[in-house]
Scaffold this active site. Structure first.
Site, PDB file in Angstrom:
ATOM      1  N   ALA A  37      -9.540   5.395   3.449  1.00 47.90           N
ATOM      2  CA  ALA A  37      -9.457   6.697   4.068  1.00 47.90           C
ATOM      3  C   ALA A  37     -10.668   7.518   4.447  1.00 47.90           C
ATOM      4  O   ALA A  37     -11.274   7.638   3.283  1.00 47.90           O
ATOM      5  CB  ALA A  37      -8.116   7.502   4.224  1.00 47.90           C
ATOM      6  N   GLY A  38     -11.130   7.832   5.462  1.00 42.54           N
ATOM      7  CA  GLY A  38     -12.167   8.828   5.992  1.00 42.54           C
ATOM      8  C   GLY A  38     -13.450   8.176   6.353  1.00 42.54           C
ATOM      9  O   GLY A  38     -14.265   9.057   6.603  1.00 42.54           O
ATOM     10  N   ASN A  87      -9.830   1.600   9.054  1.00 40.97           N
ATOM     11  CA  ASN A  87      -9.013   1.500  10.394  1.00 40.97           C
ATOM     12  C   ASN A  87      -9.834   2.134  11.390  1.00 40.97           C
ATOM     13  O   ASN A  87     -10.300   1.379  12.582  1.00 40.97           O
ATOM     14  CB  ASN A  87      -7.515   1.797  10.165  1.00 40.97           C
ATOM     15  CG  ASN A  87      -6.598   1.368  11.141  1.00 40.97           C
ATOM     16  OD1 ASN A  87      -5.433   1.133  11.056  1.00 40.97           O
ATOM     17  ND2 ASN A  87      -7.203   0.906  12.324  1.00 40.97           N
ATOM     18  N   THR A  88      -9.512   3.546  11.689  1.00 40.09           N
ATOM     19  CA  THR A  88      -9.835   4.264  12.690  1.00 40.09           C
ATOM     20  C   THR A  88     -11.440   4.155  13.074  1.00 40.09           C
ATOM     21  O   THR A  88     -11.591   3.977  14.071  1.00 40.09           O
ATOM     22  CB  THR A  88      -9.572   5.635  12.488  1.00 40.09           C
ATOM     23  OG1 THR A  88      -8.257   5.898  11.990  1.00 40.09           O
ATOM     24  CG2 THR A  88      -9.580   6.409  13.943  1.00 40.09           C
ATOM     25  N   LYS A  99       0.849  -1.277  -0.022  1.00 39.75           N
ATOM     26  CA  LYS A  99      -0.035  -0.119  -0.028  1.00 39.75           C
ATOM     27  C   LYS A  99       1.003   1.301  -0.026  1.00 39.75           C
ATOM     28  O   LYS A  99       1.606   1.471   0.930  1.00 39.75           O
ATOM     29  CB  LYS A  99      -0.925   0.089   1.336  1.00 39.75           C
ATOM     30  CG  LYS A  99      -1.738   1.268   1.287  1.00 39.75           C
ATOM     31  CD  LYS A  99      -2.755   1.307   2.639  1.00 39.75           C
ATOM     32  CE  LYS A  99      -3.222   2.862   2.927  1.00 39.75           C
ATOM     33  NZ  LYS A  99      -3.820   2.864   3.850  1.00 39.75           N
ATOM     34  N   GLY A 154      -8.061   9.419   8.956  1.00 41.98           N
ATOM     35  CA  GLY A 154      -8.518   9.172  10.554  1.00 41.98           C
ATOM     36  C   GLY A 154      -9.596  10.163  10.730  1.00 41.98           C
ATOM     37  O   GLY A 154      -9.879  10.536  11.909  1.00 41.98           O
TER      38      GLY A 154
END
Lengths: 65, 255
Positions: free
Chosen positions: B182-183, B204-205, B94, B155
């Site tokens: 992301a986001g 992830n977050t 990645k 994040g």
């Protein structure tokens, strides 16, 4: 000689990268090395001579996104 | 879904950072049904801090997608990728090349440069990119077979900030696996990405920082399934005005 190991100044007796790793306490097989910003593959560590003042990065798996 | 010739069933790619404990991570992986988990490389301590984490992750049986998170130049990212390939024994990477430290926006110029070099070296590159079509074209030209545009800054949990751009990207690259990376904050954000026709979502977050990460992992997986099923079922066209769904014909006269 003195090496910058992960940004910390360390004294080593070893002359090659392969010898330096256990001397510095890196015993785990799951790590990769870069010398002065260049990747050093595992099979080349034994023939990689160290020089005083070299910058050694020793990286390991870590959590990531 | 095929990513570099590998059949993948789960359309959720999960990050491994920021969980309250290693047990939360492994349970979240199981609850999400993910087959691909992202990891990073960081400086090893003499106590062998990385080994325990790596052992835990290996036991889950997932495919590993190492990242180059934190790299700000093509050179750094390439070296990190080389180190990751040796440790994780995978050609997958990645590719992140950060251009701005406030919003962690990709430096798309360095990204294309690094992608070309890594492809030349035999890597299979998953580029974390913006939703810019021209950059997407350049990345494909550099050898990428997957594109991973951001939904919002890493994040931030803001969801899809520019769905129009993501929709345009889907239309412009109909044959390329597209992954929103992301986001994502809520399951509805992930479902929206899938309804736009995206092939998968990487997050992830949103899971790791949820009050109940394992519950949220399950919720994300369900939302992604629902969004994909909705996309496949060809949603109706939205319209400006109301249109009665109950037939007018046969309506009684009661006044």
């Amino acid at each position: 000689m003195k090496l910058h190991v992960n940004a910390e100044l360390r004294e080593v007796q070893a002359s090659t990268l392969a010898q330096a790793l256990p001397e510095l306490g890196f015993d785990c097989p799951a790590l990769a090395t870069a010398l002065n910003g260049t990747f050093v593959p595992r099979e080349v560590r034994a023939s990689t001579e160290l020089t005083d003042g070299d910058r050694l990065e020793v990286l390991a798996p870590m959590q990531g996104g | 879904m095929q990513l570099y010739g590998t059949d993948i069933t789960s359309r959720l790619l999960l990050g491994s950072a920021q969980y309250p404990s290693p047990a939360h991570l492994t349970k979240a992986i199981a609850a999400s049904g993910t087959e691909i988990v992202t990891v990073s490389l960081r400086r090893e301590t003499a106590q062998g801090s990385g080994a325990g984490f790596w052992d835990i992750l290996r036991q889950t049986g997932v495919r590993i997608l190492p990242n180059t998170a934190g790299c700000h130049t093509a050179t750094e990212a390439i070296t990190t990728a080389q180190m990751a390939r040796e440790i994780f024994a995978t050609p997958w990477i990645k590719l992140e090349v950060i251009g701005h430290s406030d919003n962690l926006q990709p430096d798309v110029f360095a990204l294309v440069e690094a992608a070309a070099e890594l492809t030349r070296q035999g890597f299979q590159v998953f580029p974390y990119t913006t939703d810019d079509l021209v950059v997407g074209d350049r990345l494909l030209g550099a050898g990428c077979e997957v594109l991973m545009p951001w939904g919002a800054p890493i994040g931030s949990g803001q969801g899809l900030r520019n769905p129009d751009a993501l929709r345009a990207m889907r239309a412009h690259f109909p044959e390329v696996p597209l992954i929103v990376d992301a986001g994502i904050g809520c399951p509805s954000d992930a479902a929206q990405a899938m309804e736009l026709g995206y092939d998968a979502v990487l997050l992830n977050t949103a899971v790791a920082k949820a009050g109940d990460p394992i519950g949220m992992a399950r919720a994300m997986a369900t939302a992604i399934d629902a969004g994909r099923m909705g996309f496949n079922a060809d949603p109706m066209e939205a319209r400006e005005m109301a249109a009665p769904s109950t037939p007018i014909l046969g309506l009684a006269e009661l006044v």
